[in-house]
Design an enzyme around this catalytic site. Structure first.
Site, PDB file in Angstrom:
ATOM      1  N   ARG A   1      42.710  47.850  38.265  1.00  0.00           N
ATOM      2  CA  ARG A   1      43.350  46.833  37.427  1.00  0.00           C
ATOM      3  C   ARG A   1      44.320  47.521  36.475  1.00  0.00           C
ATOM      4  O   ARG A   1      43.940  48.043  35.423  1.00  0.00           O
ATOM      5  CB  ARG A   1      42.298  46.018  36.687  1.00  0.00           C
ATOM      6  CG  ARG A   1      41.332  45.354  37.670  1.00  0.00           C
ATOM      7  CD  ARG A   1      40.310  44.508  36.993  1.00  0.00           C
ATOM      8  NE  ARG A   1      39.294  44.094  37.955  1.00  0.00           N
ATOM      9  CZ  ARG A   1      38.110  43.610  37.618  1.00  0.00           C
ATOM     10  NH1 ARG A   1      37.790  43.456  36.338  1.00  0.00           N
ATOM     11  NH2 ARG A   1      37.248  43.250  38.554  1.00  0.00           N
TER      12      ARG A   1
ATOM     13  N   TYR B   1      25.234  41.870  39.046  1.00  0.00           N
ATOM     14  CA  TYR B   1      25.781  43.060  39.703  1.00  0.00           C
ATOM     15  C   TYR B   1      24.591  43.966  39.986  1.00  0.00           C
ATOM     16  O   TYR B   1      23.585  43.933  39.273  1.00  0.00           O
ATOM     17  CB  TYR B   1      26.765  43.795  38.790  1.00  0.00           C
ATOM     18  CG  TYR B   1      28.123  43.154  38.657  1.00  0.00           C
ATOM     19  CD1 TYR B   1      28.954  42.993  39.764  1.00  0.00           C
ATOM     20  CD2 TYR B   1      28.611  42.741  37.420  1.00  0.00           C
ATOM     21  CE1 TYR B   1      30.220  42.423  39.637  1.00  0.00           C
ATOM     22  CE2 TYR B   1      29.874  42.174  37.283  1.00  0.00           C
ATOM     23  CZ  TYR B   1      30.670  42.015  38.403  1.00  0.00           C
ATOM     24  OH  TYR B   1      31.919  41.452  38.276  1.00  0.00           O
TER      25      TYR B   1
ATOM     26  N   GLY C   1      37.628  30.006  37.692  1.00  0.00           N
ATOM     27  CA  GLY C   1      37.453  31.148  36.806  1.00  0.00           C
ATOM     28  C   GLY C   1      38.353  31.023  35.596  1.00  0.00           C
ATOM     29  O   GLY C   1      38.030  30.356  34.601  1.00  0.00           O
TER      30      GLY C   1
ATOM     31  N   HIS D   1      37.116  37.704  44.204  1.00  0.00           N
ATOM     32  CA  HIS D   1      36.968  38.054  42.787  1.00  0.00           C
ATOM     33  C   HIS D   1      38.252  37.699  42.022  1.00  0.00           C
ATOM     34  O   HIS D   1      38.650  38.386  41.088  1.00  0.00           O
ATOM     35  CB  HIS D   1      36.677  39.556  42.664  1.00  0.00           C
ATOM     36  CG  HIS D   1      35.689  39.929  41.606  1.00  0.00           C
ATOM     37  ND1 HIS D   1      34.424  40.345  41.872  1.00  0.00           N
ATOM     38  CD2 HIS D   1      35.798  39.957  40.250  1.00  0.00           C
ATOM     39  CE1 HIS D   1      33.790  40.650  40.747  1.00  0.00           C
ATOM     40  NE2 HIS D   1      34.606  40.403  39.737  1.00  0.00           N
TER      41      HIS D   1
ATOM     42  N   GLY E   1      38.775  31.224  43.605  1.00  0.00           N
ATOM     43  CA  GLY E   1      40.020  31.982  43.698  1.00  0.00           C
ATOM     44  C   GLY E   1      41.228  31.081  43.809  1.00  0.00           C
ATOM     45  O   GLY E   1      41.527  30.569  44.887  1.00  0.00           O
ATOM     46  N   GLY E   2      41.892  30.835  42.685  1.00  0.00           N
ATOM     47  CA  GLY E   2      43.159  30.099  42.716  1.00  0.00           C
ATOM     48  C   GLY E   2      43.047  28.590  42.679  1.00  0.00           C
ATOM     49  O   GLY E   2      44.054  27.906  42.828  1.00  0.00           O
TER      50      GLY E   2
HETATM   51  C1  LIG Z   1      37.887  37.518  32.792  1.00  0.00           C
HETATM   52  C2  LIG Z   1      37.118  37.481  34.074  1.00  0.00           C
HETATM   53  C3  LIG Z   1      35.842  38.015  34.131  1.00  0.00           C
HETATM   54  C4  LIG Z   1      35.112  37.980  35.315  1.00  0.00           C
HETATM   55  N1  LIG Z   1      33.850  38.499  35.329  1.00  0.00           N
HETATM   56  C5  LIG Z   1      33.120  38.415  36.474  1.00  0.00           C
HETATM   57  C6  LIG Z   1      31.781  38.894  36.499  1.00  0.00           C
HETATM   58  O1  LIG Z   1      31.249  39.369  35.492  1.00  0.00           O
HETATM   59  N2  LIG Z   1      31.096  38.796  37.674  1.00  0.00           N
HETATM   60  C7  LIG Z   1      31.660  38.267  38.817  1.00  0.00           C
HETATM   61  O2  LIG Z   1      31.003  38.197  39.857  1.00  0.00           O
HETATM   62  N3  LIG Z   1      32.922  37.792  38.808  1.00  0.00           N
HETATM   63  C8  LIG Z   1      33.663  37.872  37.675  1.00  0.00           C
HETATM   64  N4  LIG Z   1      34.933  37.366  37.666  1.00  0.00           N
HETATM   65  C9  LIG Z   1      35.481  36.734  38.888  1.00  0.00           C
HETATM   66  C10 LIG Z   1      35.177  35.228  38.903  1.00  0.00           C
HETATM   67  O3  LIG Z   1      33.801  34.970  39.089  1.00  0.00           O
HETATM   68  C11 LIG Z   1      35.911  34.505  40.045  1.00  0.00           C
HETATM   69  O4  LIG Z   1      35.602  35.112  41.275  1.00  0.00           O
HETATM   70  C12 LIG Z   1      37.427  34.425  39.890  1.00  0.00           C
HETATM   71  O5  LIG Z   1      37.820  34.430  38.531  1.00  0.00           O
HETATM   72  C13 LIG Z   1      37.929  33.151  40.563  1.00  0.00           C
HETATM   73  O6  LIG Z   1      39.310  33.097  40.601  1.00  0.00           O
HETATM   74  P1  LIG Z   1      40.211  32.233  39.575  1.00  0.00           P
HETATM   75  O7  LIG Z   1      40.155  32.943  38.272  1.00  0.00           O
HETATM   76  O8  LIG Z   1      41.556  32.320  40.225  1.00  0.00           O
HETATM   77  O9  LIG Z   1      39.699  30.811  39.512  1.00  0.00           O
HETATM   78  C14 LIG Z   1      35.685  37.413  36.491  1.00  0.00           C
HETATM   79  C15 LIG Z   1      36.968  36.860  36.418  1.00  0.00           C
HETATM   80  C16 LIG Z   1      37.684  36.889  35.239  1.00  0.00           C
HETATM   81  C17 LIG Z   1      39.058  36.279  35.213  1.00  0.00           C
END
Ligand SMILES: Cc1cc2nc3c(=O)[nH]c(=O)nc-3n(C[C@H](O)[C@H](O)[C@H](O)COP(=O)(O)O)c2cc1C
Length: 365
Positions: free
Chosen positions: A164, A129, A310, A256, A288-289
């Site tokens: 959120r 970030y 994720g 995200h 994502g998904g």
């Molecule tokens: C608990 C959690 C923490 C996350 N932390 C970050 C992060 O620190 N940096 C970031 O770029 N994305 C973060 N993400 C987003 C993930 O990189 C990703 O884009 C997303 O979870 C993908 O979707 P999915 O969970 O449906 O597979 C986070 C997601 C979750 C669920």
């Protein structure tokens, strides 16, 4: 645990995790429209199977930014894996290595970059970030290079944190025993304070993320590293073209996981326009998904070189640490293998747009 689909891990993880941590993982922003749309879009798409093709040898291997991978299914960057298992990102790195999968570690990892790299047997990328404290960012870049990370993933969809509501209602803060150990603790303090109608996550970002970041700032990062730079959070052809003009090495189509702009389009819907806007050799990734092998095949057919998961990885980690995370990856790999065979497209390179039915039930593609 006998798991036949990722939903089995989801149920088991829910049973094991405290309610506020479950909400932190599962939640999206606002009315969670984008969170739901990410799944709905995959569910609307249909594959066009070909028959009488020799599928005795399927192969989901690929090369991505110079690294050989056994599968196009990688691990998205997520903060604080120690919320889910005491070994945290070290367990995740071992699981990724067992699966031959890419791991993207988060800037707010709860294990040191050095210990993650020590546990990894496959390629690691580091997500960043854009912190107000450029010195902290510069130090991380230097450390990532010295530790053998192979690419930097700059998240560009988070000048601030999305609304959120679950975290705000829970007054969620990161528990004191779980720390983002790679960043100066002064920079991280706000994450550990419960907010008033807000969350530690949102308050921390307000304090520490630099919302003035623009395309011009990429030159600063480019000048500091020889590593490939991947932009995470691209959802339009316009931004994809700007990314190419600014010399990035890959783009990650992502909203995200529905945690930032609620109402943003689902990643799978954005993928075709992004893929069409970049040169054919520039890797496009998607997250994502993604929950099944069918989803992976759809994303690859519509232009993704690889996908990242994720939440499912965190479910696996919560259920059984390294083994649970490895099982999640293995299950998805096995599903993708079946999909490639039954689709009559045994190699990833055989997947193109003709593998996807042009009309989805809602009439769009
Ligand atoms: C608990 C959690 C923490 C996350 N932390 C970050 C992060 O620190 N940096 C970031 O770029 N994305 C973060 N993400 C987003 C993930 O990189 C990703 O884009 C997303 O979870 C993908 O979707 P999915 O969970 O449906 O597979 C986070 C997601 C979750 C669920």
């Amino acid at each position: 645990m006998e798991a036949l689909e990722l939903a089995d891990f989801e149920r088991a993880a829910r049973d094991r995790l405290p309610a506020e941590i479950w909400d932190f993982v599962q939640g999206g922003s606002g009315a969670e429209r984008t969170l739901a749309a990410n799944r709905a879009r995959f569910e609307q798409c249909r594959l066009r199977p070909r028959t009488l093709v020799d599928v005795s040898a399927t192969d989901q291997g690929l090369t991505l930014l110079g690294s050989r991978l056994e599968t196009p299914i990688g691990i998205a960057p997520m903060a604080y894996h120690r919320l889910f298992h005491p070994e945290g990102e070290v367990a995740t790195a071992r699981a990724a290595g067992r699966a031959g999968a890419l791991m993207v570690a988060g800037i707010f990892a709860s294990r040191t970059l050095e210990s993650i790299a020590g546990a990894a047997t496959g390629p690691l990328w580091l997500q960043l970030y854009w912190l107000r404290r450029r010195d902290a960012l510069a130090a991380l870049v230097e450390r990532a290079e010295a530790t053998g990370f192979r690419a930097l993933v700059l998240t560009v969809d988070a000048p601030r944190i999305g609304r959120r509501l679950r975290d705000a209602r829970n007054g969620f803060a990161i528990p004191a025993h779980v720390r983002a150990v790679n960043v100066d603790q002064a920079v991280m303090a706000a994450s550990h304070r419960a907010g008033h109608g807000s969350s530690g996550i949102a308050d921390h970002a307000k304090e520490q993320f630099d919302p003035t970041l623009t395309w011009a700032d990429l030159a600063w990062l480019r000048a500091r590293t020889r590593l490939p730079i991947v932009l995470k959070g691209i959802l339009t052809a316009e931004d994809a073209r700007l990314a190419v003009e600014h010399g990035v090495d890959a783009v990650l189509v992502s909203n995200h996981g529905g945690r930032q702009l609620d109402g943003a389009l689902p990643s799978l819907a954005a993928l075709p326009e992004v893929a069409a806007a970049v040169p054919p050799n520039l890797p496009v990734l998607l997250d994502g998904g993604v929950r099944t092998g069918t989803d992976v095949a759809l994303a690859v057919a519509l232009g993704a070189r690889a996908v990242l998961i994720g939440r499912p990885l965190l479910w696996g980690l919560a259920v059984d640490g390294e083994n649970g995370a490895a099982q999640v990856l293995d299950l998805l790999k096995a599903e993708l293998d079946d999909t490639l065979a039954l689709l009559g497209r045994p190699r990833l390179a055989d997947l193109d747009r003709t593998a996807v039915a042009p009309e989805t039930p809602d009439g769009r593609h």
